[in-house]
Design an enzyme around this catalytic site. Structure first.
Site, mmCIF file in Angstrom:
data_model
loop_
_atom_site.group_PDB
_atom_site.id
_atom_site.type_symbol
_atom_site.label_atom_id
_atom_site.label_comp_id
_atom_site.label_asym_id
_atom_site.label_seq_id
_atom_site.Cartn_x
_atom_site.Cartn_y
_atom_site.Cartn_z
ATOM 1 N N ARG A 186 1.032 -1.279 0.162
ATOM 2 C CA ARG A 186 -0.023 -0.113 0.030
ATOM 3 C C ARG A 186 1.050 1.151 -0.104
ATOM 4 O O ARG A 186 0.614 2.241 -0.667
ATOM 5 C CB ARG A 186 -0.981 -0.172 1.211
ATOM 6 C CG ARG A 186 -1.792 1.439 1.468
ATOM 7 C CD ARG A 186 -2.855 1.176 2.236
ATOM 8 N NE ARG A 186 -2.769 0.355 3.591
ATOM 9 C CZ ARG A 186 -1.920 0.790 4.598
ATOM 10 N NH1 ARG A 186 -1.546 1.684 4.589
ATOM 11 N NH2 ARG A 186 -2.059 -0.379 5.455
ATOM 12 N N ASP A 236 -7.581 18.257 -14.792
ATOM 13 C CA ASP A 236 -7.815 16.871 -14.982
ATOM 14 C C ASP A 236 -7.611 16.713 -16.705
ATOM 15 O O ASP A 236 -8.265 17.263 -17.303
ATOM 16 C CB ASP A 236 -9.444 16.498 -14.844
ATOM 17 C CG ASP A 236 -9.595 15.063 -15.283
ATOM 18 O OD1 ASP A 236 -9.094 14.467 -15.959
ATOM 19 O OD2 ASP A 236 -10.595 14.450 -14.417
ATOM 20 N N LYS A 273 -8.461 5.743 -18.979
ATOM 21 C CA LYS A 273 -8.865 5.985 -20.434
ATOM 22 C C LYS A 273 -7.673 5.913 -21.687
ATOM 23 O O LYS A 273 -7.254 4.819 -21.534
ATOM 24 C CB LYS A 273 -9.386 7.313 -20.164
ATOM 25 C CG LYS A 273 -10.341 7.726 -19.203
ATOM 26 C CD LYS A 273 -11.828 6.666 -19.427
ATOM 27 C CE LYS A 273 -12.842 6.842 -18.609
ATOM 28 N NZ LYS A 273 -12.530 7.232 -17.056
#
Ligand code: P1T
Length: 381
Positions: free
Chosen positions: A50, A174, A199
């Protein structure tokens, strides 16, 4: 000094030295939750996945290099990356956001962080003066998308960043739609770049991921703390898939754009279409801004059907383009933003912005351009 490597070279090599343990040319998938230490605190740089994982670290180094940033942090989704940025704020802080953003981003700011006492003002005009008018003495963050989802409008990032910084606010952009191949917001003055790596970065519609890039060491430290403390980190396998996808980003974007330009020109001349939204068209209001701040026009095309009532029939008749949310994969997708990606916007806001039932958003893929035009032509009959 050596000349920095070009984009395609960085995509294939940055952060991707041969594996130090084995010499593997391709970054291995370090599928391990933990790392054995020689003695407590004596280790090779990794303790627990993590906190840090070599496969994720390779992707992070590569994305930082592509955005021209110093640091990158990879998250389990674009939404998780966005949430980490919002967690930099405190109750009472104010956000100014472009009114046109991914529906999930609107939902995050309004329905999640709104309940924690962080108010957001949505700017509809997208001109620098509209952002300036929305700033208050509590504004700590200005949030932009450019081109916007789903209307593909342009925001002058450098102008808005200057205004925001004068007011003491951070600027996050973004960059999912443009990708670092076409636009580098940090160079335009942004403090943070966020991505849905789901994407174009991944490019194959087979992983969900997100990333934040910055050159500010203080912001990096805070975000790294949040990434580890909140735990929405990208898995080694998904890091590997996205890193594999990134290698071909430059080549893919060239074909996405070439096909998108063909699709936009075709739709602009079609009698069943009332308006085409594509930054590459001289008719697009953001054409000049796009020319200044981008290196191309991208692979997304939106348009309005003249007959709004025929939208369902259009989608049912569409071949090749899958009717699906998401974008940026090799395969073409079509969506109706008002019922799909932007369903969480209030109806009145959708209407005001022009996110109506007749609006269609295309993610133009890498198929043969002629086949895509034929598929659209048939569905528009
Ligand atoms: O889906 P996720 O990886 O969590 O990313 C969210 C996100 C963030 N930013 C932008 C600009 C986005 O477009 C998205 C996700 N968008 C879609 C799923 C979509 O079809 O528009």
């Amino acid at each position: 000094m050596n000349k920095p490597n070009g984009f395609a070279t960085r995509a294939i090599h940055a952060g991707q030295e041969p594996d130090p343990a084995t010499g593997a040319t391709i970054t291995p998938i370090y599928a391990t939750s933990t790392f054995t230490q020689e003695a407590p605190g004596v280790h090779k740089g990794y303790e627990y996945s993590r906190t840090g994982n070599p496969t994720r670290a390779a992707l992070e180094a590569c994305l930082a290099a592509l955005e021209g940033g110093e640091y990158c942090l990879a998250f389990a989704s674009g939404s998780a990356a966005n949430a980490a940025v919002a967690h930099l704020l405190s109750p009472g802080d104010h956000v100014v956001a472009a009114a046109e953003v991914y529906g999930g981003t609107y939902r995050l700011f309004t329905e999640v962080f709104g309940h924690w006492g962080i108010g957001t003002t949505y700017v509809k005009g997208l001109e620098p003066a509209d952002f300036a008018a929305a700033l208050t003495d509590r504004t700590r963050l200005v949030w932009l998308e450019s081109p916007t989802n789903p209307l593909l409008n342009l925001v002058d990032i450098a102008a808005v960043a200057k205004i925001a910084h004068e007011a003491g606010a951070l600027v996050a952009v973004d960059n999912t739609f443009a990708t670092p191949y076409l636009q580098n917001p940090l160079a335009l003055g942004a403090d943070l770049v966020v991505h849905s790596a789901t994407k174009y970065l991944n490019g194959h519609s087979d992983a969900i991921g997100g990333a934040i890039v910055t050159s500010d060491p203080g912001l990096y430290r805070e975000l790294k703390f949040l990434q580890n403390a909140e735990g929405a980190t990208l898995s080694p396998f998904d890091s590997w898939l996205i890193l594999r996808g990134v290698k071909t980003l430059a080549a893919r974007m060239e074909i996405h754009q070439a096909n998108a330009a063909k699709v936009a020109a075709f739709l602009e001349g079609h009698p069943a279409v009332s308006r085409v939204l594509y930054p590459g068209l001289p008719s697009h209001p953001g054409h000049d801004t796009a020319r200044r701040q981008m290196r191309g026009w991208g692979g997304m095309v939106s348009f309005y059907l003249k007959n709004e009532a025929g939208a369902e029939q259009f989608f049912r008749g569409l071949r090749l383009f899958a009717v699906a949310e998401s974008l940026g994969g090799v395969e073409s997708l079509a969506c109706q933003p008002c019922t799909m990606t932007h369903a969480s916007y209030p109806e009145t806001m959708r209407r005001e912005l022009g996110i109506t039932p007749g609006l269609v958003r295309l993610s133009v893929g890498l198929e043969d351009g002629e086949d895509l035009l034929e598929a659209l032509d048939r569905a528009l009959e």
